[in-house]
Design a protein around this motif. Sequence first.
Motif, short mmCIF file in Angstrom:
data_model
loop_
_atom_site.label_atom_id
_atom_site.label_comp_id
_atom_site.label_asym_id
_atom_site.label_seq_id
_atom_site.Cartn_x
_atom_site.Cartn_y
_atom_site.Cartn_z
N PHE A 1 -67.88 -0.80 -27.04
CA PHE A 1 -69.02 0.19 -27.10
C PHE A 1 -68.86 1.10 -25.98
N SER B 1 -71.71 -9.75 -23.20
CA SER B 1 -70.44 -10.21 -24.14
C SER B 1 -69.18 -9.82 -23.22
N TYR C 1 -68.09 -11.19 -19.41
CA TYR C 1 -66.81 -11.69 -19.10
C TYR C 1 -66.19 -11.14 -17.52
N LEU D 1 -71.18 -14.75 -32.44
CA LEU D 1 -70.07 -14.63 -31.89
C LEU D 1 -70.00 -15.53 -30.56
C1 MLT Z 1 -68.14 -8.18 -27.41
O1 MLT Z 1 -69.16 -8.00 -27.66
O2 MLT Z 1 -68.12 -7.60 -25.92
C2 MLT Z 1 -66.94 -8.96 -27.98
O3 MLT Z 1 -67.18 -9.15 -29.22
C3 MLT Z 1 -66.72 -10.43 -27.30
C4 MLT Z 1 -65.63 -11.02 -27.99
O4 MLT Z 1 -65.10 -10.34 -28.87
O5 MLT Z 1 -65.10 -11.97 -27.28
#
Ligand code: MLT
Length: 264
Positions: free
Chosen positions: A29, A92, A96, A215
């Motif tokens: 995004f 998400s 990380y 997810l």
């Molecule tokens: C996200 O929404 O940032 C990704 O889909 C996370 C992922 O694919 O691990």
Amino acid sequence: MKNKLNEIVFYDEGICTGIPLVFLHGFPFTHEMWKFQIEKFSASRRVISPDLRGHGESGVGDGQYTIELFVDDLIRILDHLEIQKVILCGLSMGGYIALRTAERHPERLAGLVLCDTKSEADANEAKIKRAGAMQTVKTKGVEVFAGDFIKSVLTEASLQDTSEIRKFVLGLILKNSALGIAGALLAMAARVDTTASLSKIHVPTLLLVGEEDRLTPPAASEAMAQKIPSAEIHRIPSAGHLSNIENKEFFNTQLAGFLQKNFT
Ligand code: MLT
């Protein structure tokens, strides 16, 4: 206000009181996925939201990214703005990056907000899936990739053809290039596991997760909340992986309560 530091574009809005809030967007995004939060929270504090390297208006460069590089980019922005500590909110992939920032630069955090994310690294199956997605986006293009991808992030209701959410989310993905998307997939596949550091997070932490997130399911957030000493967790009803968009009212209420409780 739009700013650029080297090839990274970031938006710096709101009023300069209190501890700034930084929003890190998810994959694939742009900072605009935080539109509903930027609007609300910039009324009462400074809000900074970058387009991560390879996304939105930021440079794509060589298309080879790591989570480490995204953390370095963030710290460079904070240093440039002479901001010592922030409340870091990531969804998400943004989560990380926030978790790795907490591990590498704990002194830069006053608070942490982890949305629809997890601390574990990719298992083999997920790495293989990323390799497939890289092939798809590079050979078939962003539009085909986006059509597949949204099925895994949105609820059934948001996936309806007439859904404004579906349109908004597809629009965000289409602001990215195939090279940038492939680079972010590579970065996520290569990320380290941050689970062992969760017990060392000593700032107020809020975890928010869509009840229907497939997810990064609620169980992943609950497992993190158990390990982080001062964690508060809320499930967001009627929301999948993009809980800040799919149920913005509930999300914003929880975030506002957390900020009020810990940072006023
Ligand atoms: C996200 O929404 O940032 C990704 O889909 C996370 C992922 O694919 O691990």
